[in-house]
Design a protein around this motif. Structure first.
Motif, mmCIF file in Angstrom:
data_model
loop_
_atom_site.group_PDB
_atom_site.id
_atom_site.type_symbol
_atom_site.label_atom_id
_atom_site.label_comp_id
_atom_site.label_asym_id
_atom_site.label_seq_id
_atom_site.Cartn_x
_atom_site.Cartn_y
_atom_site.Cartn_z
ATOM 1 N N GLU A 40 0.813 -1.212 0.000
ATOM 2 C CA GLU A 40 0.000 0.000 0.000
ATOM 3 C C GLU A 40 0.848 1.263 0.000
ATOM 4 O O GLU A 40 0.331 2.359 -0.180
ATOM 5 C CB GLU A 40 -0.957 -0.047 1.196
ATOM 6 C CG GLU A 40 -1.996 -1.141 0.994
ATOM 7 C CD GLU A 40 -2.872 -1.399 2.216
ATOM 8 O OE1 GLU A 40 -2.582 -0.827 3.277
ATOM 9 O OE2 GLU A 40 -3.825 -2.171 2.097
ATOM 10 N N LYS A 41 2.146 1.133 0.202
ATOM 11 C CA LYS A 41 3.049 2.284 0.075
ATOM 12 C C LYS A 41 3.717 2.318 -1.291
ATOM 13 O O LYS A 41 4.517 3.203 -1.566
ATOM 14 C CB LYS A 41 4.118 2.246 1.175
ATOM 15 C CG LYS A 41 3.556 2.549 2.547
ATOM 16 C CD LYS A 41 4.680 2.701 3.559
ATOM 17 C CE LYS A 41 4.134 3.063 4.926
ATOM 18 N NZ LYS A 41 5.224 3.218 5.918
ATOM 19 N N GLY A 42 3.429 1.334 -2.125
ATOM 20 C CA GLY A 42 3.918 1.364 -3.492
ATOM 21 C C GLY A 42 5.161 0.532 -3.763
ATOM 22 O O GLY A 42 5.644 0.498 -4.886
ATOM 23 N N TYR A 43 5.700 -0.132 -2.755
ATOM 24 C CA TYR A 43 6.852 -0.992 -2.989
ATOM 25 C C TYR A 43 6.410 -2.243 -3.746
ATOM 26 O O TYR A 43 5.329 -2.781 -3.505
ATOM 27 C CB TYR A 43 7.491 -1.426 -1.670
ATOM 28 C CG TYR A 43 8.225 -0.335 -0.944
ATOM 29 C CD1 TYR A 43 9.399 0.203 -1.463
ATOM 30 C CD2 TYR A 43 7.742 0.147 0.261
ATOM 31 C CE1 TYR A 43 10.071 1.198 -0.785
ATOM 32 C CE2 TYR A 43 8.403 1.146 0.948
ATOM 33 C CZ TYR A 43 9.581 1.675 0.417
ATOM 34 O OH TYR A 43 10.234 2.659 1.095
ATOM 35 N N VAL A 44 7.287 -2.699 -4.630
ATOM 36 C CA VAL A 44 7.038 -3.944 -5.339
ATOM 37 C C VAL A 44 8.155 -4.913 -4.981
ATOM 38 O O VAL A 44 9.330 -4.554 -4.954
ATOM 39 C CB VAL A 44 6.993 -3.708 -6.865
ATOM 40 C CG1 VAL A 44 6.873 -5.039 -7.612
ATOM 41 C CG2 VAL A 44 5.829 -2.793 -7.225
ATOM 42 N N PHE A 45 7.792 -6.140 -4.667
ATOM 43 C CA PHE A 45 8.797 -7.128 -4.286
ATOM 44 C C PHE A 45 8.306 -8.513 -4.663
ATOM 45 O O PHE A 45 7.123 -8.724 -4.940
ATOM 46 C CB PHE A 45 9.081 -7.057 -2.771
ATOM 47 C CG PHE A 45 7.864 -7.317 -1.913
ATOM 48 C CD1 PHE A 45 6.954 -6.308 -1.654
ATOM 49 C CD2 PHE A 45 7.635 -8.581 -1.382
ATOM 50 C CE1 PHE A 45 5.833 -6.548 -0.877
ATOM 51 C CE2 PHE A 45 6.517 -8.831 -0.606
ATOM 52 C CZ PHE A 45 5.608 -7.808 -0.353
ATOM 53 N N GLY A 46 9.228 -9.455 -4.702
ATOM 54 C CA GLY A 46 8.889 -10.832 -5.033
ATOM 55 C C GLY A 46 9.039 -11.736 -3.831
ATOM 56 O O GLY A 46 9.878 -11.504 -2.968
ATOM 57 N N LEU A 47 8.204 -12.753 -3.777
ATOM 58 C CA LEU A 47 8.320 -13.758 -2.726
ATOM 59 C C LEU A 47 8.405 -15.131 -3.374
ATOM 60 O O LEU A 47 7.636 -15.458 -4.269
ATOM 61 C CB LEU A 47 7.110 -13.717 -1.787
ATOM 62 C CG LEU A 47 7.049 -12.570 -0.783
ATOM 63 C CD1 LEU A 47 5.806 -12.723 0.080
ATOM 64 C CD2 LEU A 47 8.293 -12.555 0.095
ATOM 65 N N ASP A 48 9.358 -15.895 -2.903
ATOM 66 C CA ASP A 48 9.610 -17.231 -3.425
ATOM 67 C C ASP A 48 8.848 -18.249 -2.576
ATOM 68 O O ASP A 48 9.064 -18.333 -1.375
ATOM 69 C CB ASP A 48 11.116 -17.496 -3.348
ATOM 70 C CG ASP A 48 11.500 -18.766 -4.076
ATOM 71 O OD1 ASP A 48 10.681 -19.705 -4.115
ATOM 72 O OD2 ASP A 48 12.613 -18.817 -4.596
ATOM 73 N N TRP A 49 7.955 -18.992 -3.214
ATOM 74 C CA TRP A 49 7.086 -19.909 -2.464
ATOM 75 C C TRP A 49 7.442 -21.362 -2.742
ATOM 76 O O TRP A 49 6.570 -22.175 -3.026
ATOM 77 C CB TRP A 49 5.628 -19.675 -2.828
ATOM 78 C CG TRP A 49 5.097 -18.359 -2.371
ATOM 79 C CD1 TRP A 49 4.782 -17.301 -3.161
ATOM 80 C CD2 TRP A 49 4.805 -17.952 -1.025
ATOM 81 N NE1 TRP A 49 4.323 -16.270 -2.380
ATOM 82 C CE2 TRP A 49 4.320 -16.642 -1.080
ATOM 83 C CE3 TRP A 49 4.924 -18.598 0.223
ATOM 84 C CZ2 TRP A 49 3.947 -15.942 0.070
ATOM 85 C CZ3 TRP A 49 4.545 -17.905 1.354
ATOM 86 C CH2 TRP A 49 4.066 -16.593 1.276
ATOM 87 N N ARG A 50 8.723 -21.681 -2.648
ATOM 88 C CA ARG A 50 9.072 -23.090 -2.867
ATOM 89 C C ARG A 50 8.454 -23.984 -1.797
ATOM 90 O O ARG A 50 8.175 -25.137 -2.037
ATOM 91 C CB ARG A 50 10.595 -23.263 -2.908
ATOM 92 C CG ARG A 50 11.098 -23.244 -4.353
ATOM 93 C CD ARG A 50 12.592 -23.254 -4.426
ATOM 94 N NE ARG A 50 13.130 -21.963 -4.027
ATOM 95 C CZ ARG A 50 14.414 -21.622 -4.129
ATOM 96 N NH1 ARG A 50 15.269 -22.485 -4.608
ATOM 97 N NH2 ARG A 50 14.824 -20.443 -3.761
ATOM 98 N N SER A 51 8.257 -23.422 -0.611
ATOM 99 C CA SER A 51 7.499 -24.133 0.416
ATOM 100 C C SER A 51 6.146 -23.439 0.530
ATOM 101 O O SER A 51 6.053 -22.374 1.128
ATOM 102 C CB SER A 51 8.214 -24.078 1.763
ATOM 103 O OG SER A 51 9.504 -24.603 1.645
#
Ligand SMILES: [Zn+2]
Length: 70
Positions: A40-51
């Protein structure tokens, strides 16, 4: 799909690490292993969901919030 319905919303890792605040982030892209989120502050990031997550990631778990206070 990477992590499906349990990870449609998460706590923003960027705000967590930089500002030590919990900000909700919405998934904007669902990849094979990595989902992308925008908070909601505009940051974009990735999350790795191997688990894969086995429970909803929002609201954030209590241990994550406790970690912020430490
Ligand atoms: Zn953020």
């Amino acid at each position: 799909m990477a992590d499906g319905k349990f990870a449609a919303e998460v706590a923003c890792m960027q705000c967590l690490l930089d500002d030590r605040t919990v900000v909700r982030a919405h998934r904007i892209y669902e990849g094979d292993e990595t989902d992308r989120y925008r908070c909601e502050k505009g940051y974009v990031f990735g999350l790795d969901w191997r688990s894969p997550a086995t429970e909803p990631q929002w609201p954030p778990p209590a241990d994550l919030l406790d970690g912020l206070k430490a």
